[in-house]
Design a protein around this motif. Sequence first.
Motif, PDB file in Angstrom:
ATOM      1  N   LEU A 115     -15.659 -31.204   1.528  1.00  0.00           N
ATOM      2  CA  LEU A 115     -16.234 -31.485   0.217  1.00  0.00           C
ATOM      3  C   LEU A 115     -16.590 -30.200  -0.521  1.00  0.00           C
ATOM      4  O   LEU A 115     -16.445 -30.112  -1.742  1.00  0.00           O
ATOM      5  CB  LEU A 115     -17.472 -32.365   0.362  1.00  0.00           C
ATOM      6  CG  LEU A 115     -17.200 -33.851   0.580  1.00  0.00           C
ATOM      7  CD1 LEU A 115     -18.471 -34.577   0.981  1.00  0.00           C
ATOM      8  CD2 LEU A 115     -16.599 -34.477  -0.676  1.00  0.00           C
ATOM      9  N   MET A 116     -17.060 -29.198   0.215  1.00  0.00           N
ATOM     10  CA  MET A 116     -17.349 -27.912  -0.409  1.00  0.00           C
ATOM     11  C   MET A 116     -16.085 -27.315  -1.007  1.00  0.00           C
ATOM     12  O   MET A 116     -16.083 -26.815  -2.141  1.00  0.00           O
ATOM     13  CB  MET A 116     -17.947 -26.945   0.613  1.00  0.00           C
ATOM     14  CG  MET A 116     -18.271 -25.568   0.026  1.00  0.00           C
ATOM     15  SD  MET A 116     -18.922 -24.415   1.260  1.00  0.00           S
ATOM     16  CE  MET A 116     -17.455 -24.125   2.266  1.00  0.00           C
ATOM     17  N   ASN A 117     -15.000 -27.378  -0.276  1.00  0.00           N
ATOM     18  CA  ASN A 117     -13.740 -26.853  -0.785  1.00  0.00           C
ATOM     19  C   ASN A 117     -13.209 -27.691  -1.945  1.00  0.00           C
ATOM     20  O   ASN A 117     -12.688 -27.155  -2.924  1.00  0.00           O
ATOM     21  CB  ASN A 117     -12.707 -26.789   0.342  1.00  0.00           C
ATOM     22  CG  ASN A 117     -13.036 -25.716   1.364  1.00  0.00           C
ATOM     23  OD1 ASN A 117     -13.631 -24.693   1.036  1.00  0.00           O
ATOM     24  ND2 ASN A 117     -12.674 -25.947   2.614  1.00  0.00           N
ATOM     25  N   ALA A 118     -13.358 -29.007  -1.846  1.00  0.00           N
ATOM     26  CA  ALA A 118     -12.896 -29.890  -2.921  1.00  0.00           C
ATOM     27  C   ALA A 118     -13.653 -29.633  -4.210  1.00  0.00           C
ATOM     28  O   ALA A 118     -13.101 -29.764  -5.314  1.00  0.00           O
ATOM     29  CB  ALA A 118     -13.041 -31.350  -2.494  1.00  0.00           C
ATOM     30  N   SER A 119     -14.940 -29.257  -4.093  1.00  0.00           N
ATOM     31  CA  SER A 119     -15.758 -29.046  -5.283  1.00  0.00           C
ATOM     32  C   SER A 119     -15.334 -27.811  -6.079  1.00  0.00           C
ATOM     33  O   SER A 119     -15.774 -27.621  -7.213  1.00  0.00           O
ATOM     34  CB  SER A 119     -17.228 -28.915  -4.887  1.00  0.00           C
ATOM     35  OG  SER A 119     -17.473 -27.686  -4.219  1.00  0.00           O
ATOM     36  N   LYS A 120     -14.484 -26.980  -5.496  1.00  0.00           N
ATOM     37  CA  LYS A 120     -13.969 -25.821  -6.221  1.00  0.00           C
ATOM     38  C   LYS A 120     -12.831 -26.198  -7.162  1.00  0.00           C
ATOM     39  O   LYS A 120     -12.408 -25.393  -7.990  1.00  0.00           O
ATOM     40  CB  LYS A 120     -13.508 -24.756  -5.224  1.00  0.00           C
ATOM     41  CG  LYS A 120     -14.649 -24.227  -4.345  1.00  0.00           C
ATOM     42  CD  LYS A 120     -14.150 -23.292  -3.265  1.00  0.00           C
ATOM     43  CE  LYS A 120     -15.312 -22.848  -2.365  1.00  0.00           C
ATOM     44  NZ  LYS A 120     -14.855 -21.959  -1.264  1.00  0.00           N
ATOM     45  N   ASP A 121     -12.342 -27.434  -7.048  1.00  0.00           N
ATOM     46  CA  ASP A 121     -11.294 -27.957  -7.925  1.00  0.00           C
ATOM     47  C   ASP A 121     -11.944 -28.555  -9.166  1.00  0.00           C
ATOM     48  O   ASP A 121     -12.829 -29.417  -9.048  1.00  0.00           O
ATOM     49  CB  ASP A 121     -10.497 -29.028  -7.169  1.00  0.00           C
ATOM     50  CG  ASP A 121      -9.319 -29.562  -7.968  1.00  0.00           C
ATOM     51  OD1 ASP A 121      -9.270 -29.335  -9.197  1.00  0.00           O
ATOM     52  OD2 ASP A 121      -8.457 -30.222  -7.364  1.00  0.00           O
ATOM     53  N   PRO A 122     -11.555 -28.139 -10.370  1.00  0.00           N
ATOM     54  CA  PRO A 122     -12.143 -28.693 -11.596  1.00  0.00           C
ATOM     55  C   PRO A 122     -12.054 -30.219 -11.670  1.00  0.00           C
ATOM     56  O   PRO A 122     -12.899 -30.860 -12.302  1.00  0.00           O
ATOM     57  CB  PRO A 122     -11.329 -28.033 -12.712  1.00  0.00           C
ATOM     58  CG  PRO A 122     -10.832 -26.758 -12.118  1.00  0.00           C
ATOM     59  CD  PRO A 122     -10.588 -27.062 -10.672  1.00  0.00           C
ATOM     60  N   GLN A 123     -11.043 -30.809 -11.031  1.00  0.00           N
ATOM     61  CA  GLN A 123     -10.904 -32.257 -11.059  1.00  0.00           C
ATOM     62  C   GLN A 123     -12.087 -32.954 -10.373  1.00  0.00           C
ATOM     63  O   GLN A 123     -12.466 -34.066 -10.751  1.00  0.00           O
ATOM     64  CB  GLN A 123      -9.591 -32.678 -10.378  1.00  0.00           C
ATOM     65  CG  GLN A 123      -8.348 -32.259 -11.137  1.00  0.00           C
ATOM     66  CD  GLN A 123      -8.317 -32.861 -12.545  1.00  0.00           C
ATOM     67  OE1 GLN A 123      -8.643 -34.027 -12.762  1.00  0.00           O
ATOM     68  NE2 GLN A 123      -7.922 -32.054 -13.519  1.00  0.00           N
TER      69      GLN A 123
END
Length: 346
Positions: A115-123
């Motif tokens: 989730l931490m890595n996913a949160s770096k995606d603007p989407q």
Amino acid sequence: MGENIEDCGGALHGRCRLINCDPDVYVVRVPFMNISTSETNVYIVKDGDEALVVDTGAPTDKGAVVLSEAFEILGIDPSKASFFLTHLHMDHAGLVDRLVPCEAPLYVNKTDFDLMNASKDPQFWKRMELRMLEEGLGPEKTRLYCQIGHYGIGIDSFDASGRDVRFVDEGDSLFVGRHEFKVVSTAGHTPGHQSLFHEPSGLFFVGDHVLFVISPGLGFRPDRADAMAVYLGNVEKMLGMDISCLLVSHGELKDGWRERCEWLIAHHKKRMERAVEVTRMNPGISGVEIIRNLNWNVPKDWNAISLAQKWCILESGIIILEHQTHMGTITREKDDQGIYRYHVAK
């Protein structure tokens, strides 16, 4: 436990104490002025030449000095120690890049890590912003609140490349010399929050799952299943464990952990009942309007609290609404502006 407490040395001005023997456990109070707390309790377990560090504290210069001095006083070589993170909030994992050598084993939960890595995606933030708009927050406040929300999703400085990251979950074990510590899922505060249990002594390194000083907030994530049910289930799970002491991440260590767990369960249930009551009195009300009327422990003047605190309230409130709609006690439908309107189920 009080008779075992000793100061470790003057350099830390009482910030490092021995709180248990066999296993030897030290608490290091790493300073950081947060929303409702002023420090993070970092725990160090030692057995002979082996050491396990539970959390690191927030990324401040003073915090780095306090923890590094504790390592020196306790004779710990960080490159030969292991590190366990209860979750990836800044005040728990913020010093990883400064004090955790790349070769040191770093135990984390994969759900929070992903989730931490996913949160770096603007989407990711577009989905989060859409949900805020659906609850009736409004475009300007949505953008502002979501900027604050980055604080609770991950750590910008956390770079896993080249690190010895090891994913652990419920049922796994970590060893420090002769001592075994079992990983226990305590998801809710974050979707991957986890704790450590030393069964022989009953010590439970509980992170932010249960605190005495405040009621832990529950972090909202798009597309996550009923976080309230998960959290309450993991608090109730503790009632069946043979725990002697909660090693909490904020505030002083206290007795009465069982009463605190029971209070937290009742506290959340009371707030959920209040959500139904507000909806019954105001059919067609928006999510934000319900949340504002849930009797939060803050000044009555909404403008008197910080944006970060407003964000935490908004997250926890949406999780309450998610739970109530999942349970079927309230229903919702979108109006012509795409805003959810809530009603008590018939």
